[in-house]
Write an enzyme that holds these catalytic residues in place. Sequence first.
Site, PDB file in Angstrom:
ATOM      1  N   ASP A   4      -5.570   9.249  10.185  1.00 20.35           N
ATOM      2  CA  ASP A   4      -4.306   8.735  10.931  1.00 20.35           C
ATOM      3  C   ASP A   4      -3.730   9.140  12.188  1.00 20.35           C
ATOM      4  OD1 ASP A   4      -3.449   8.882   7.428  1.00 20.35           O
ATOM      5  OD2 ASP A   4      -3.094   6.795   8.494  1.00 20.35           O
ATOM      6  N   GLU A  47       0.762  -1.349  -0.230  1.00 20.88           N
ATOM      7  CA  GLU A  47      -0.243  -0.078  -0.102  1.00 20.88           C
ATOM      8  C   GLU A  47       0.769   1.184   0.120  1.00 20.88           C
ATOM      9  OE1 GLU A  47      -3.193   1.343   3.111  1.00 20.88           O
ATOM     10  OE2 GLU A  47      -3.227  -0.902   2.821  1.00 20.88           O
ATOM     11  N   TYR A  92     -11.992  -3.969   2.461  1.00 22.76           N
ATOM     12  CA  TYR A  92     -10.850  -3.732   3.793  1.00 22.76           C
ATOM     13  C   TYR A  92     -11.610  -3.463   5.032  1.00 22.76           C
ATOM     14  CZ  TYR A  92      -6.875  -1.234   5.898  1.00 22.76           C
ATOM     15  OH  TYR A  92      -5.970  -0.769   6.841  1.00 22.76           O
TER      16      TYR A  92
HETATM   17  O1  LIG Z   1      -1.278   2.087  10.650  1.00 18.43           O
HETATM   18  P1  LIG Z   1      -2.131   0.597  11.017  1.00 18.43           P
HETATM   19  O2  LIG Z   1      -2.966   0.879  12.433  1.00 18.43           O
HETATM   20  O3  LIG Z   1      -1.459  -0.514  11.182  1.00 18.43           O
HETATM   21  O4  LIG Z   1      -3.441   0.498   9.954  1.00 18.43           O
HETATM   22  C1  LIG Z   1      -3.333   0.407   8.567  1.00 18.43           C
HETATM   23  C2  LIG Z   1      -2.999   1.701   7.862  1.00 18.43           C
HETATM   24  O5  LIG Z   1      -1.855   2.159   8.353  1.00 18.43           O
HETATM   25  C3  LIG Z   1      -3.218   1.789   6.300  1.00 18.43           C
HETATM   26  O6  LIG Z   1      -4.009   0.902   5.916  1.00 18.43           O
HETATM   27  C4  LIG Z   1      -3.821   3.285   6.295  1.00 18.43           C
HETATM   28  C5  LIG Z   1      -2.943   4.416   6.417  1.00 18.43           C
HETATM   29  N1  LIG Z   1      -3.682   5.369   6.642  1.00 18.43           N
HETATM   30  C6  LIG Z   1      -5.105   5.120   6.608  1.00 18.43           C
HETATM   31  C7  LIG Z   1      -6.481   5.900   6.797  1.00 18.43           C
HETATM   32  C8  LIG Z   1      -7.570   5.117   6.775  1.00 18.43           C
HETATM   33  C9  LIG Z   1      -7.584   3.738   6.379  1.00 18.43           C
HETATM   34  C10 LIG Z   1      -6.289   2.987   6.439  1.00 18.43           C
HETATM   35  C11 LIG Z   1      -5.247   3.671   6.383  1.00 18.43           C
END
Ligand SMILES: O=P(O)(O)OC[C@@H](O)[C@@H](O)c1c[nH]c2ccccc12
Length: 269
Positions: A60, A49, A174
């Site tokens: 975030d 990703e 997801y």
């Molecule tokens: O950081 P984590 O808690 O491992 O979660 C995945 C995430 O980083 C990635 O899929 C993602 C980064 N920014 C996001 C914002 C919303 C949803 C998902 C995301």
Amino acid sequence: MNLMDQTFTRLKSNDQTALIPFLTIGDPDIETTVDIIVELEAAGADIVELGVPYSDPLADGPVIQRASQRALKHKVNIRTCMETAVKARSAGVKLPFILFTYYNPVLQFGLDQFFAELNAHEISGLIIPDLPIEESADIYRMAETAGIHLVPLVAPTSDERIASIASSAKGFVYCVSSLGVTGERASFFEGIEDFIQKVKTYTDLPVAIGFGISSGEQAARFARICDGVVVGSAIVRQIEETIPLLQDAERRQEGLLQIRNFVSQFKSE
Ligand SMILES: O=P(O)(O)OC[C@@H](O)[C@@H](O)c1c[nH]c2ccccc12
């Protein structure tokens, strides 16, 4: 069937779960991001990703917010991220790429141009966490026309929307493991496994889980019931802690190996 679909199909036939790392492009710089993507593949990642840094990353937590700030110092934008995907391919990376971006940079870029360039850069999937519901049908259509899957997020609180999101999804679904923002967690939404099973009743597509996964044990727990496990903040933090090594010519390889070893714990056999 694009490269991401092929990957999920291959893994499913081997009864394996996809490891899907997230990283912020340009953190700490573009050249290092390319080297890290090579390490992610070596660590056993199946899909990557690619996060477009953004100044207002609402979904975030602090780890990815800091990564975005470091990347934005290099003026990283959507085009730089697409170019990074090409550089990773040139470095021999075979993994499918998902572009992760907030909606505003896409609007700034221009929707038609955006999808045309995604297609040209062989991006397989797209995640836009703040895509307004009322605009999602058009964006889905534009993505599919460009051969790219717009992957929807579904949260445990999406109750009445789970059916419509999962049944109209492309690529994979997801599942967000917890409420709130991204960031490593010790525990997840109560009944998360039931939520995942519920999502699976509405789609034959792969179902992946993300948010908070920060250990091999947590990844293995979810690998038993999911087709993919997304790990972002834990890896982004590892990159952050390794920056001093990565920026020291003498110790750069040591830093890259540390990242590879850290990520390899999340790959379930
Ligand atoms: O950081 P984590 O808690 O491992 O979660 C995945 C995430 O980083 C990635 O899929 C993602 C980064 N920014 C996001 C914002 C919303 C949803 C998902 C995301």
